[in-house]
Design a protein around this motif. Sequence first.
Motif, PDB file in Angstrom:
ATOM      1  N   LEU A  28      -5.451  -3.732  45.908  1.00 40.37           N
ATOM      2  CA  LEU A  28      -5.135  -5.038  45.330  1.00 40.37           C
ATOM      3  C   LEU A  28      -4.168  -4.869  44.150  1.00 40.37           C
ATOM      4  O   LEU A  28      -3.225  -5.652  44.000  1.00 40.37           O
ATOM      5  CB  LEU A  28      -6.408  -5.760  44.894  1.00 40.37           C
ATOM      6  CG  LEU A  28      -6.224  -7.163  44.344  1.00 40.37           C
ATOM      7  CD1 LEU A  28      -5.540  -8.083  45.350  1.00 40.37           C
ATOM      8  CD2 LEU A  28      -7.567  -7.740  43.919  1.00 40.37           C
ATOM      9  N   ASN A  29      -4.366  -3.830  43.351  1.00 39.19           N
ATOM     10  CA  ASN A  29      -3.444  -3.560  42.245  1.00 39.19           C
ATOM     11  C   ASN A  29      -2.039  -3.264  42.751  1.00 39.19           C
ATOM     12  O   ASN A  29      -1.060  -3.707  42.146  1.00 39.19           O
ATOM     13  CB  ASN A  29      -3.946  -2.393  41.389  1.00 39.19           C
ATOM     14  CG  ASN A  29      -5.182  -2.749  40.602  1.00 39.19           C
ATOM     15  OD1 ASN A  29      -5.454  -3.911  40.337  1.00 39.19           O
ATOM     16  ND2 ASN A  29      -5.953  -1.742  40.238  1.00 39.19           N
ATOM     17  N   TRP A  30      -1.929  -2.497  43.855  1.00 44.27           N
ATOM     18  CA  TRP A  30      -0.606  -2.212  44.423  1.00 44.27           C
ATOM     19  C   TRP A  30       0.081  -3.512  44.814  1.00 44.27           C
ATOM     20  O   TRP A  30       1.274  -3.687  44.587  1.00 44.27           O
ATOM     21  CB  TRP A  30      -0.698  -1.352  45.666  1.00 44.27           C
ATOM     22  CG  TRP A  30      -1.295  -0.004  45.510  1.00 44.27           C
ATOM     23  CD1 TRP A  30      -1.351   0.750  44.369  1.00 44.27           C
ATOM     24  CD2 TRP A  30      -1.928   0.753  46.526  1.00 44.27           C
ATOM     25  NE1 TRP A  30      -1.988   1.928  44.627  1.00 44.27           N
ATOM     26  CE2 TRP A  30      -2.350   1.962  45.939  1.00 44.27           C
ATOM     27  CE3 TRP A  30      -2.190   0.541  47.873  1.00 44.27           C
ATOM     28  CZ2 TRP A  30      -3.009   2.944  46.667  1.00 44.27           C
ATOM     29  CZ3 TRP A  30      -2.845   1.509  48.594  1.00 44.27           C
ATOM     30  CH2 TRP A  30      -3.249   2.697  47.992  1.00 44.27           C
ATOM     31  N   MET A  31      -0.683  -4.401  45.449  1.00 50.30           N
ATOM     32  CA  MET A  31      -0.109  -5.654  45.946  1.00 50.30           C
ATOM     33  C   MET A  31       0.287  -6.591  44.812  1.00 50.30           C
ATOM     34  O   MET A  31       0.992  -7.560  45.024  1.00 50.30           O
ATOM     35  CB  MET A  31      -1.088  -6.353  46.894  1.00 50.30           C
ATOM     36  CG  MET A  31      -1.406  -5.537  48.127  1.00 50.30           C
ATOM     37  SD  MET A  31       0.047  -5.147  49.125  1.00 50.30           S
ATOM     38  CE  MET A  31       0.343  -6.730  49.876  1.00 50.30           C
ATOM     39  N   ASN A  32      -0.184  -6.300  43.607  1.00 53.57           N
ATOM     40  CA  ASN A  32       0.166  -7.110  42.445  1.00 53.57           C
ATOM     41  C   ASN A  32       1.111  -6.377  41.500  1.00 53.57           C
ATOM     42  O   ASN A  32       1.306  -6.801  40.368  1.00 53.57           O
ATOM     43  CB  ASN A  32      -1.100  -7.565  41.719  1.00 53.57           C
ATOM     44  CG  ASN A  32      -1.753  -8.701  42.457  1.00 53.57           C
ATOM     45  OD1 ASN A  32      -1.129  -9.728  42.706  1.00 53.57           O
ATOM     46  ND2 ASN A  32      -2.989  -8.520  42.857  1.00 53.57           N
ATOM     47  N   SER A  33       1.713  -5.312  41.991  1.00 53.32           N
ATOM     48  CA  SER A  33       2.690  -4.568  41.213  1.00 53.32           C
ATOM     49  C   SER A  33       4.096  -4.955  41.676  1.00 53.32           C
ATOM     50  O   SER A  33       4.459  -4.734  42.827  1.00 53.32           O
ATOM     51  CB  SER A  33       2.488  -3.059  41.403  1.00 53.32           C
ATOM     52  OG  SER A  33       3.608  -2.350  40.907  1.00 53.32           O
TER      53      SER A  33
END
Length: 82
Positions: A26-31
């Motif tokens: 989820l963090n990757w997708m919000n980077s």
Amino acid sequence: MKNAFIKGDRVYMRYLTPEDLGGEYLNWMNSRDIMRHTVVGRFPTSPEDMRSFFENVAQSKDNVVLAIMDKESDRHIGNVKL
């Protein structure tokens, strides 16, 4: 190695699971830096968006998304869509 689909020297790939959707993924997708290199291109992403994406992938007859896993740590380090 859990449910390895393809094995390499340092990594293996397995099917994406619902458990993969939170945390680091989820963090990757919000980077912004990461998302500019993907075909998805949507930013930001919510947990609901991730679940919808997973359901679509799981039902797709045309696409496969595999989790890229580090063999040594068994850590999810990326994905590949075929």
